[in-house]
Design a protein around this motif. Structure first.
Motif, PDB file in Angstrom:
ATOM      1  N   THR A 103       0.727  -1.214  -0.124  1.00  0.00           N
ATOM      2  CA  THR A 103      -0.116  -0.026   0.064  1.00  0.00           C
ATOM      3  C   THR A 103       0.706   1.309   0.124  1.00  0.00           C
ATOM      4  O   THR A 103       0.649   2.076  -0.867  1.00  0.00           O
ATOM      5  CB  THR A 103      -1.083   0.145   1.099  1.00  0.00           C
ATOM      6  OG1 THR A 103      -1.810  -1.201   1.015  1.00  0.00           O
ATOM      7  CG2 THR A 103      -1.996   1.202   1.209  1.00  0.00           C
ATOM      8  N   LEU A 155      -8.146  -4.849   0.344  1.00  0.00           N
ATOM      9  CA  LEU A 155      -8.991  -3.757   0.970  1.00  0.00           C
ATOM     10  C   LEU A 155      -8.331  -2.544   1.431  1.00  0.00           C
ATOM     11  O   LEU A 155      -8.786  -1.557   1.640  1.00  0.00           O
ATOM     12  CB  LEU A 155      -9.680  -4.421   2.051  1.00  0.00           C
ATOM     13  CG  LEU A 155     -10.770  -5.516   1.409  1.00  0.00           C
ATOM     14  CD1 LEU A 155     -11.372  -6.428   2.937  1.00  0.00           C
ATOM     15  CD2 LEU A 155     -11.991  -4.895   0.944  1.00  0.00           C
ATOM     16  N   SER A 156      -6.956  -2.740   2.011  1.00  0.00           N
ATOM     17  CA  SER A 156      -6.158  -1.808   2.386  1.00  0.00           C
ATOM     18  C   SER A 156      -5.915  -0.870   1.228  1.00  0.00           C
ATOM     19  O   SER A 156      -5.824   0.684   1.289  1.00  0.00           O
ATOM     20  CB  SER A 156      -4.792  -2.170   2.922  1.00  0.00           C
ATOM     21  OG  SER A 156      -3.936  -1.259   3.191  1.00  0.00           O
ATOM     22  N   GLU A 200      -7.733  -0.279  -1.343  1.00  0.00           N
ATOM     23  CA  GLU A 200      -8.990   0.524  -1.667  1.00  0.00           C
ATOM     24  C   GLU A 200      -9.231   1.392  -0.820  1.00  0.00           C
ATOM     25  O   GLU A 200      -9.508   2.502  -1.204  1.00  0.00           O
ATOM     26  CB  GLU A 200      -9.955  -0.589  -1.815  1.00  0.00           C
ATOM     27  CG  GLU A 200     -11.389  -0.047  -2.315  1.00  0.00           C
ATOM     28  CD  GLU A 200     -12.541  -0.914  -2.057  1.00  0.00           C
ATOM     29  OE1 GLU A 200     -13.227  -1.026  -3.344  1.00  0.00           O
ATOM     30  OE2 GLU A 200     -12.933  -1.500  -1.018  1.00  0.00           O
ATOM     31  N   LYS A 201      -8.919   1.013   0.320  1.00  0.00           N
ATOM     32  CA  LYS A 201      -9.223   2.061   1.542  1.00  0.00           C
ATOM     33  C   LYS A 201      -8.232   3.225   1.340  1.00  0.00           C
ATOM     34  O   LYS A 201      -8.752   4.592   1.718  1.00  0.00           O
ATOM     35  CB  LYS A 201      -9.105   1.515   2.866  1.00  0.00           C
ATOM     36  CG  LYS A 201      -9.304   2.228   4.086  1.00  0.00           C
ATOM     37  CD  LYS A 201      -9.320   1.719   5.325  1.00  0.00           C
ATOM     38  CE  LYS A 201      -9.669   2.570   6.521  1.00  0.00           C
ATOM     39  NZ  LYS A 201      -9.401   1.911   7.848  1.00  0.00           N
ATOM     40  N   SER A 202      -7.080   2.912   0.882  1.00  0.00           N
ATOM     41  CA  SER A 202      -6.149   4.233   0.616  1.00  0.00           C
ATOM     42  C   SER A 202      -6.236   5.212  -0.666  1.00  0.00           C
ATOM     43  O   SER A 202      -5.558   5.792  -0.931  1.00  0.00           O
ATOM     44  CB  SER A 202      -4.639   3.570   0.624  1.00  0.00           C
ATOM     45  OG  SER A 202      -4.402   2.961   1.939  1.00  0.00           O
TER      46      SER A 202
END
Length: 770
Positions: A542, A594-595, A597-599
């Motif tokens: 990420t 998911l990390s 996408e969240k970022s």
């Protein structure tokens, strides 16, 4: 009882062959220097095998690039367009077939490459004409026999290795659709007969013919051709002892009549992949005089042999057909494992003592023979007991964190279907027609390798190393913007390998220092070792992806390796079902997705080039495999929002028989290799009416050849005849890690120019469907 080996790794203990080949290609060394390196590697391999006490030592298993290409060269299967090139020597002709040739007025693409059965080894696909003529074109096998004879001072132990005629034809492709390749059997058999008799004439007693086609679901025609081929050998090669070998699966039940030919003196079977076949084989062998070669040492994994199981199989065979009608060997060629575990100094001793590389696997044959003979003077009494104790004391294999995977629909399904997602993604991204991108990696230059080496030696601390990597990322972002790609990548400069990088970030997996295995040509990989439960404890990618995104207004893809590929390209623990390990990896990748996408990363690529590779050889096992393999991918990819675009990548696969499963992946975009086949591989996608977006690789990155924009435009237009234009992406066929910047920049500029021309032509057409 005879001990033998089916083949030994040929890259050299320190990858000497890789360096020598690449130095030769770049004209840093001459042909004599290259050949000296080859001879040195062969002698090293022969010394290991001779000192281990093998009764038969393989010969002709060494190759400067690929053993299937060697077979094509031996048989004179060389496309005319390569023969027309003015070459200094046969070695340059050989390499041009594998790598292409581009010089002044000459511009010839490399031959097709695909996977060797269900392994990660790639071979050069033979290309057959309708009236294909075969001849003894190369003397390599005979020269190597002489080399080994000089080394051993005898031919008694020499066992030349050849791909059998039916498997060789099966591996190839027809140049056109006017004939079937298997019909060339009448043309090829006389040349095989000449080769076998010539080997016999110079004193060779045993010849290994590899026919792994025997492990597949065979058609009646293929069975008839096999019967014909070996009947001809029986009639015309009466002085030859043929060791017929098959591996990677159990032998087909309906081919026993083939084995009855009198030239076949021994049959090799793979008892690692399929031990259930032993009873059936023994009941047949018992009625003949054939010797049974038992593949009891795992040629594809790195764990020590389970002596108890091996001895059980060997003793059963001895009781059935007698001690003197037994051979023992690895299950297949040791090409698929690293060379020497003693070179590993960083692996924890508790793990290392459970492992065996090629050199150790040869020694295990000796152990098994001594145990069977009960020679306590040679073997310590507790050798078998120690092996049992190590097998049972699996402290490292205890579950670190036992999970029960309840695969609810929300874990394996996106919230909405592809068409709904596509509409939302197009509105959000506003990408042009034929969007351009790359597969992920950019050239790993000498400077980057030096930087990584300095970091390993602790000449740089983590912060200093990271700052240097960031500079490379900023530079590659600028270069991609100058080339005018539409979707960018961060270049993967922090990664040594697409699987090894993740193995270093996840618990339950380790990397080796020198565990190199050949993938194709000079390309070697270090498969990680999965020894326990796989757990993600922190973000793996990420920070790097977000750093790249912060330096451009264009979209940057997050780059991840999929769970099936991490599994297939690793040496996997053997104490639990493989799908449980796959699901563990899948949950780890899901957390990383998911990390990202969240970022704020909106496009995420989860590469699965090994999906086809993992497919079982027998159709009866396909459904079970694809069920868990597709679930593993969807666990990793299905937790994101509709607006987040999921890409995946596959390379060098025959897609016809798995297209339905590829659709079930439900990736928004799939990128594949189709340039070497000039888009022929797309037919299966088109015939199936593939519903999602697709990026057919527009140029071959496995060759130094630079494609023209006209060539790429032609391929774009071919793709447009098969798919809706709105669904087509334009990209190379694989990552650019192994290429140099001079090749990459020109090729990508040609690619983007071709895409722009295609856009303008489409917009000018009033009747365009899209």
């Amino acid at each position: 009882m005879l001990k033998h080996n089916l083949g030994f790794p040929r890259i050299g203990n320190k990858r000497e062959l890789k360096k020598a080949c690449e130095d030769y290609w770049s004209k840093k060394i001459n042909l004599d220097s290259l050949l000296r390196v080859g001879k040195k590697i062969k002698k090293y391999n022969w010394k290991i095998q001779e000192s281990s006490g093998l009764d038969l030592i393989p010969c002709n298993d060494f190759s400067f690039y690929d053993h299937v290409l060697d077979m094509s060269f031996l048989l004179g299967v060389i496309p005319e367009y390569f023969l027309s090139i003015p070459m200094k020597n046969e070695v340059d002709l050989y390499f041009s077939m594998a790598r292409g040739f581009q010089k002044k007025t000459w511009d010839i693409q490399a031959m097709e490459m695909t996977k060797w059965f269900n392994t990660n080894y790639h071979y050069i696909v033979p290309e057959f004409e309708q009236q294909q003529k075969f001849s003894i074109f190369s003397n390599k096998i005979f020269e190597e026999v002489q080399e080994l004879k000089n080394f051993l001072h005898s031919t008694k132990k020499i066992k030349p290795v050849l791909i059998g005629p039916v498997t060789y034809l099966f591996l190839g492709k027809e140049k056109n659709e006017l004939f079937q390749k298997m019909d060339l059997i009448d043309n090829i058999i006389p040349i095989y007969i000449d080769i076998l008799n010539k080997l016999s004439y110079i004193g060779i007693e045993w010849i290994q013919l590899d026919e792994p086609i025997l492990s597949l679901d065979l058609s009646k025609k293929e069975i008839d051709i096999l019967q014909y081929a070996y009947k001809e050998f029986s009639l015309k090669c009466s002085s030859v002892n043929i060791l017929l070998t098959t591996y990677f699966e159990g032998i087909s039940d309906n081919i026993f009549s083939i084995i009855e030919n009198r030239c076949i003196k021994a049959l090799h079977i793979d008892l690692i992949e399929n031990s259930n076949q032993l009873n059936t084989i023994l009941s047949f062998i018992k009625k003949t005089k054939i010797i049974l070669s038992m593949g009891v040492i795992d040629g594809r994994n790195i764990w020590k042999n389970n002596y108890s199981n091996s001895i059980k199989y060997i003793e059963k065979a001895i009781q059935s057909i007698g001690f003197h009608r037994i051979m023992i060997a690895p299950s297949c060629s040791l090409l698929h494992v690293p060379i020497d575990i003693d070179d590993e100094t960083l692996i924890h001793s508790n793990i290392k003592k459970k492992m065996a590389f090629a050199k150790q696997k040869i020694d295990e044959l000796n152990d098994l023979e001594k145990i069977i003979k009960g020679d306590g003077r040679i073997l310590p009494k507790n050798s078998l007991d120690l092996n049992k104790i190590q097998e049972k004391s699996n402290h490292l294999f205890k579950n670190i964190q036992k999970k029960t995977y309840n695969l609810k629909k929300e874990y394996i399904n996106r919230k909405n279907n592809f068409l709904y997602r596509q509409n939302k993604q197009k509105k959000k991204f506003r990408l042009p027609l034929f969007p351009t991108t790359t597969i992920g990696s950019f050239p790993q230059t000498k400077e980057i390798r030096k930087l990584r080496n300095r970091f390993r030696k602790k000449e740089l601390n983590q912060k200093e190393y990271d700052e240097q990597i960031k500079k490379y990322i900023v530079d590659v972002i600028k270069k991609q913007e100058e080339i005018d790609l539409d979707v960018l990548v961060h270049g993967e400069f922090e990664r040594t390998d697409m699987v090894e990088y993740f193995s270093d970030q996840l618990k339950g997996i380790i990397s080796t220092k020198n565990g190199w295995v050949q993938s194709y040509g000079s390309r070697c990989v270090k498969p990680p070792i999965i020894y326990g439960d796989v757990i993600r404890v922190f973000d793996m990618t990420t920070d790097w992806i977000c750093y790249a995104q912060s330096h451009t207004n264009k979209l940057v893809k997050g780059m991840l390796t999929g769970p099936v590929t991490i599994l297939q390209w690793s040496f996997v623990r053997d104490d639990q079902p493989i799908y449980e390990t796959a699901y563990q990896i899948a949950w780890a990748i899901r957390e990383e997705v998911l990390s990202l996408e969240k970022s704020g990363i909106q496009i995420i690529q989860i590469d699965e080039p090994a999906l086809r590779e993992g497919q079982p050889l027998r159709k009866k096992n396909w459904n079970f495999y694809f069920n868990w393999a597709i679930n593993a991918f969807r666990i990793s990819s299905s937790g994101v929002k509709d607006e987040t675009q999921i890409h995946t990548h596959m390379c060098y696969s025959e897609f016809n028989d798995i297209i339905e499963h590829i659709v079930n992946l439900d990736a928004d975009v799939i990128t594949i290799e189709s340039s070497r086949s000039k888009m022929k591989l797309l037919k299966s996608f088109s015939n199936f009416s593939y519903p999602n977006e697709i990026g057919p690789g527009m140029y071959d990155i496995h060759s130094p050849r630079i494609p023209s924009k006209e060539e790429i435009l032609y391929l774009i237009k071919k793709a447009c005849m098969l798919f809706p234009k709105k669904n087509i992406w334009v990209n190379p066929d694989c990552g650019l890690k192994t290429r140099n910047w001079n090749e990459v920049e020109v090729s990508l500029k040609n690619m983007t120019k071709a895409a722009k021309i295609a856009r303008s032509e489409c917009f000018c057409k009033k009747n365009s469907k899209d």
